[in-house]
Write a protein that holds these residues in place. Structure first.
Motif, PDB file in Angstrom:
ATOM      1  N   LEU A  72      -6.522   3.102  -6.486  1.00  0.00           N
ATOM      2  CA  LEU A  72      -6.861   3.300  -5.373  1.00  0.00           C
ATOM      3  C   LEU A  72      -5.937   4.283  -4.951  1.00  0.00           C
ATOM      4  N   ALA A  86      -3.661   7.662   4.057  1.00  0.00           N
ATOM      5  CA  ALA A  86      -4.221   7.421   4.512  1.00  0.00           C
ATOM      6  C   ALA A  86      -3.593   7.179   6.062  1.00  0.00           C
ATOM      7  N   VAL A 125      -9.122   4.229   5.232  1.00  0.00           N
ATOM      8  CA  VAL A 125      -9.503   4.624   3.705  1.00  0.00           C
ATOM      9  C   VAL A 125     -10.149   2.418   4.077  1.00  0.00           C
ATOM     10  N   GLY A 184      -9.259  -3.504  -1.753  1.00  0.00           N
ATOM     11  CA  GLY A 184      -7.946  -3.273  -1.172  1.00  0.00           C
ATOM     12  C   GLY A 184      -7.134  -4.329  -1.948  1.00  0.00           C
ATOM     13  N   ALA A 187     -13.102   2.237   0.060  1.00  0.00           N
ATOM     14  CA  ALA A 187     -12.161   1.586  -1.561  1.00  0.00           C
ATOM     15  C   ALA A 187     -13.208   0.212  -1.897  1.00  0.00           C
ATOM     16  N   PHE A 242       0.775  -1.087  -0.281  1.00  0.00           N
ATOM     17  CA  PHE A 242      -0.463  -0.181   0.123  1.00  0.00           C
ATOM     18  C   PHE A 242       0.696   0.979  -0.273  1.00  0.00           C
ATOM     19  N   ILE A 288      -5.063   1.859   7.107  1.00  0.00           N
ATOM     20  CA  ILE A 288      -5.913   1.259   6.230  1.00  0.00           C
ATOM     21  C   ILE A 288      -6.948   0.088   6.973  1.00  0.00           C
ATOM     22  N   ALA A 338     -10.743  -0.137   2.514  1.00  0.00           N
ATOM     23  CA  ALA A 338     -10.265  -1.420   1.790  1.00  0.00           C
ATOM     24  C   ALA A 338     -10.988  -2.656   1.388  1.00  0.00           C
ATOM     25  N   ILE A 370      -9.864   8.782  -3.042  1.00  0.00           N
ATOM     26  CA  ILE A 370      -9.023   9.355  -2.399  1.00  0.00           C
ATOM     27  C   ILE A 370      -8.190  10.165  -2.404  1.00  0.00           C
ATOM     28  N   VAL A 377      -3.698   6.242  -1.836  1.00  0.00           N
ATOM     29  CA  VAL A 377      -4.229   5.405  -0.635  1.00  0.00           C
ATOM     30  C   VAL A 377      -3.101   5.425   0.928  1.00  0.00           C
ATOM     31  N   GLU A 378      -1.708   5.592  -0.155  1.00  0.00           N
ATOM     32  CA  GLU A 378      -0.654   5.706   0.301  1.00  0.00           C
ATOM     33  C   GLU A 378      -0.869   7.112   1.697  1.00  0.00           C
TER      34      GLU A 378
END
Length: 526
Positions: free
Chosen positions: A305, A311, A287, A293, A260, A146, A314, A289, A271, A308-309
């Motif tokens: 996605l 967030a 997130v 995910g 997600a 991720f 997760i 996910a 996101i 997403v990093e």
């Protein structure tokens, strides 16, 4: 002089797994019996469900659920589980497409035996030495997957999305309270101004967001639903509007949940755009996910996605698109220091001295104490399938969802509602122009709602298919969740044909019901 008598218990050696020959023999016999039952079951299953009703099942299970005083042989006991297999939902069947309920990979099934037999408890290192270290390796792999900075990120395996979402909002609340109010919720309870705290999420977000708010003492009213756009993604205009309204009213947005993969539509919120709002305001971004995910494994789809990093935390589930047996999930956190917000050290379990000496006790990061070694299932599965093999399976199911969507869109029998972002498809059966029947029902939508509501029930009780139902606004709708990598285009076409047939038959039944009502009214009037 009194001499105590030593009481020797019965010979239980063969009842527990150990090194004794009789124990090994019992294990082998038990496993062989279970394997034979599974083999008999899976070779005979030709439909997704037996069709039995709740009352029929309850009567049968009650009749066979006696609990003997002195026990019986394993062979005899195994006979009692036959109804449980006979009436199980066949998750491997291509017409089992109701929920986020996947067929499990064989390596993961084998791992379940190892997990149960070794019975490692993932709370303290001295109860699961090697297992603890393997889980940590998998968590670091997930953090890298991720795009987290693995030098500061961390996580822990969980029972699934419900627990992971609760953890995300728990740490969001406590981090905000510590940073802005210099208040330790862990020790002092809720801050006096906690009634002002708000969580924002799309109105199609998972119900566990509201459930978590309730469990955290904030109440469901703390959750502010954001409208979605035509693709059922969180609407940025409405998010900005709600944030402005909160700034004026004094309400405090401390967390935003981006989904997600929503349950009904597979929709993935934007996101990256949401992250820009949270970073500018110091709001925690979680997130969810749990569903989507797994797209991070796919070169073809991981761009969905993007962001997403960013967030802070997760949720990811493995008993969905990673094809693991229930239950198996993980919670990931961008900054591992936040785990300290809820740590408790017990001298008998995870003494603080262990931390000083570098002994890892995973209970320090978990809401659970005793916890299964579920990481082994994912580990063995990834070793056998490889990440590319897992990605191929996911991509195939998304291709099948595309096939289903195109068929639904092109067929006038169906009302097409959305293009699937993942492999969930929500749509609606249209009644076939029975003008007479429509006149008898006060509102035509009520007729179609009744038919759509009854289609899944009819299909499951016929043993033909297991599909889901949901609502979009005031419309009762049908839902297919096409997670199964064994699914083919022909299976999709047969599933849609079964839905059309059930819908038409229900229309005819309603017409007969109305005729019968009119006949009774005429007789009574005469």
């Amino acid at each position: 002089m009194h001499t105590e008598q030593t009481v020797i218990p019965g010979n239980w050696t063969s009842r527990f797994l150990n090194g004794a020959p009789e124990s090994q023999e019992q294990l082998e016999a038990g496993v062989q019996l279970a394997l034979q039952k599974l083999s008999d079951h899976f070779t005979s299953v030709d439909q997704p469900y037996s069709g039995a009703t709740v009352s029929q099942l309850r009567e049968q299970i009650r009749a066979e659920s006696s609990f003997p005083v002195h026990g019986r042989s394993l062979e005899e006991a195994m006979k009692l589980i036959e109804p449980l297999l006979q009436h199980a939902v066949a998750v491997h069947h291509p017409k089992c497409a109701a929920h986020l309920h996947c067929p499990p990979l064989i390596p993961a099934i084998a791992a379940e035996l190892l997990v149960g037999a070794t019975n490692q408890s993932m709370d303290s290192w001295d109860q699961s030495p090697a297992a603890t270290l393997l889980e940590q390796e998998l968590v670091q792999w997930l953090c890298a997957l991720f795009a987290y900075d693995c030098s500061v990120a961390d996580g822990v395996f969980t029972s699934g999305g419900t627990q992971s979402n609760l953890m995300g909002l728990l740490y969001a609340r406590d981090a905000f309270t510590a940073r802005h109010w210099n208040w330790n919720v862990h020790q002092q309870g809720l801050h006096p101004d906690s009634h002002q705290l708000r969580i924002l999420c799309s109105h199609t977000a998972h119900f566990t967001v509201r459930q978590s708010a309730s469990l955290l003492g904030l109440g469901e009213a703390a959750v502010i639903p954001i409208q979605t756009d035509h693709t059922y993604r969180m609407c940025m205009n409405d998010l900005d509007l709600k944030l402005e309204e909160m700034a004026r009213s004094g309400a405090i947005p401390f967390a935003i949940v981006a989904t997600a993969g929503t349950t009904d539509f597979g929709a993935i919120d934007p996101i990256e755009e949401i992250a820009r709002r949270t970073q500018n305001r110091g709001i925690w971004l979680h997130v969810d996910a749990a569903y989507g995910g797994a797209l991070m494994l796919s070169e073809k789809h991981r761009h969905r996605l993007q962001g997403v990093e960013a967030a802070d935390s997760i949720t990811v589930d493995f008993h969905k698109l990673f094809y693991q047996p229930i239950s198996c999930g993980a919670f990931l956190m961008k900054d591992r220091q936040h785990f300290r917000l809820n740590q408790i050290h017990a001298d008998y379990l995870n003494p603080v001295e262990d931390e000083w000496s570098g002994i890892p006790n995973l209970v320090n990061k978990s809401l659970q104490t005793t916890r299964r070694f579920d990481a082994l299932k994912l580990y063995l599965s990834l070793q056998v399938t490889g990440t590319s093999g897992m990605a191929e399976m996911i991509e195939h199911t998304m291709d099948m969802a595309g096939v289903a969507a195109r068929e639904v869109e092109a067929d006038p029998v169906f009302e097409w509602l959305h293009t699937p972002a993942l492999n969930a498809l929500t749509f609606r059966y249209r009644c076939q122009g029975n003008a007479r029947l429509a006149r008898e029902v006060s509102v035509s939508n009520e007729l179609e709602n009744a038919v759509n509501h009854q289609i899944p029930e009819r299909l499951i009780h016929q043993g033909v298919a297991v599909i889901a139902q949901t609502k979009v606004g005031q419309k009762a709708c049908l839902k297919l969740t096409l997670l199964n990598p064994l699914l083919t285009r022909q299976d999709v076409l047969e599933l849609l044909d079964a839905i059309k047939s059930a819908g038409w038959n229900l229309e005819q039944q309603l017409e007969r019901d109305i005729d019968s009502i009119h006949k009774r009214e005429w007789i009574n009037h005469s």
